[in-house]
Motif scaffolding. Structure first.
Motif: not given
Length: 287
Positions: A84-98
């Motif tokens: 809910r709080r994250r805005s950057d999803f383009g960095t590490e692999a887990e963030a890209r999956t989410v």
């Protein structure tokens, strides 16, 4: 598609209606009961008093929770508040999956009108949205070609070759565009299972398959406000159970198909439970 879903190989008599290719699945022992149970559960949450005035909020929360759960099925199990709080999803692999799960869930709601006319266009669009920036540009938004690898978590099933994928995608498209009238749960389970078994794209197949399941459930009228996130149920039932149920679908046996369809039914019911809890929290003023 699995052999159980096919016809008996005989052409219908001239002028006779073609047999529904999925009718045998809908009649398998345990499947009608699963269909009825899901319908009862969905009707119950739609009857909640919160749905009369705050349904859009419930839908938004269901989408968020469904996306989080879809990523969890892929092995990235973030806490809901972190998503809910994250805005950057383009960095590490887990963030890209989410990020891919969030984007594809949001996009699915915009493609309902196209789905029944051109499901393959929708699948390509879902993959484009999910894989953009994380896969080679030339492989995004189209089924894989012969020799191209399939990236992503291993689900214990060998993906078929590109030629078989193309043929089975065409068959799936024919089903979606009017060759079947089975209950929504059965069609949603077949769409989901077929896409996960085929893994037609080079990446993000799980996210696309679960988004397609969502589209069928919503577009069929079973869950028109998209408040019953089956993804939550798939995550809650566990990755091992998910893979085992998928193996049942891939086997094409009556027992395997029943196990997969009833698994999907249970996933929807758990999604209903999640949204019921959201409604209850809203009613208490806690959300």
């Amino acid at each position: 598609m699995s052999s159980t879903a096919g016809s008996n190989g005989r052409a219908p008599a001239p002028g006779a209606p073609a047999a529904d290719p999925l009718a045998p699945l809908a009649a398998l022992p345990g499947v009608p009961e699963a269909v009825d149970s899901v319908r009862t559960s969905v009707d119950r949450v739609y009857g909640h008093r919160i749905m009369r005035r705050r349904s859009s909020e419930v839908s938004a929360e269901a989408a968020l929770r469904g996306a989080r759960a879809s990523a969890a099925v892929e092995g990235t199990d973030w806490a809901l508040e972190e998503v809910r709080r994250r805005s950057d999803f383009g960095t590490e692999a887990e963030a890209r999956t989410v990020g891919a799960a969030l984007r594809v869930t949001a996009e699915a709601g915009q493609l309902l009108d196209i789905w029944e006319q051109s499901p393959l266009r929708v699948l390509a669009r879902l993959h484009l949205v999910a894989a953009s920036g994380a896969a080679p540009d030339e492989s995004v938004g189209r089924p894989r070609k012969p020799g191209e690898p399939v990236e992503g978590p291993e689900i214990g099933l060998e993906p078929p070759g590109a030629d078989e994928v193309a043929a089975r995608l065409d068959g799936l498209a024919q089903l979606v565009t009017g060759s079947t009238s089975v209950p929504a749960l059965v069609l949603a389970a077949v769409v989901h299972g077929e896409l996960q078994t085929l893994r037609p794209f080079g990446s993000c197949n799980g996210a696309v398959a679960r988004a397609a399941e969502r589209i069928v459930l919503v577009g069929s009228g079973l869950d028109p406000k998209a408040i019953c996130p089956a993804e939550v149920g798939h995550a809650e039932l566990g990755r091992d159970t998910y893979r085992a149920a998928l193996a049942g679908y891939a086997s094409g046996t009556p027992e395997g198909m029943t196990a997969w369809i009833t698994h999907c039914g249970r996933a929807v019911e758990l999604g209903v439970r999640e949204s019921t809890a959201v409604c209850e929290a809203m009613q208490r003023g806690a959300a």
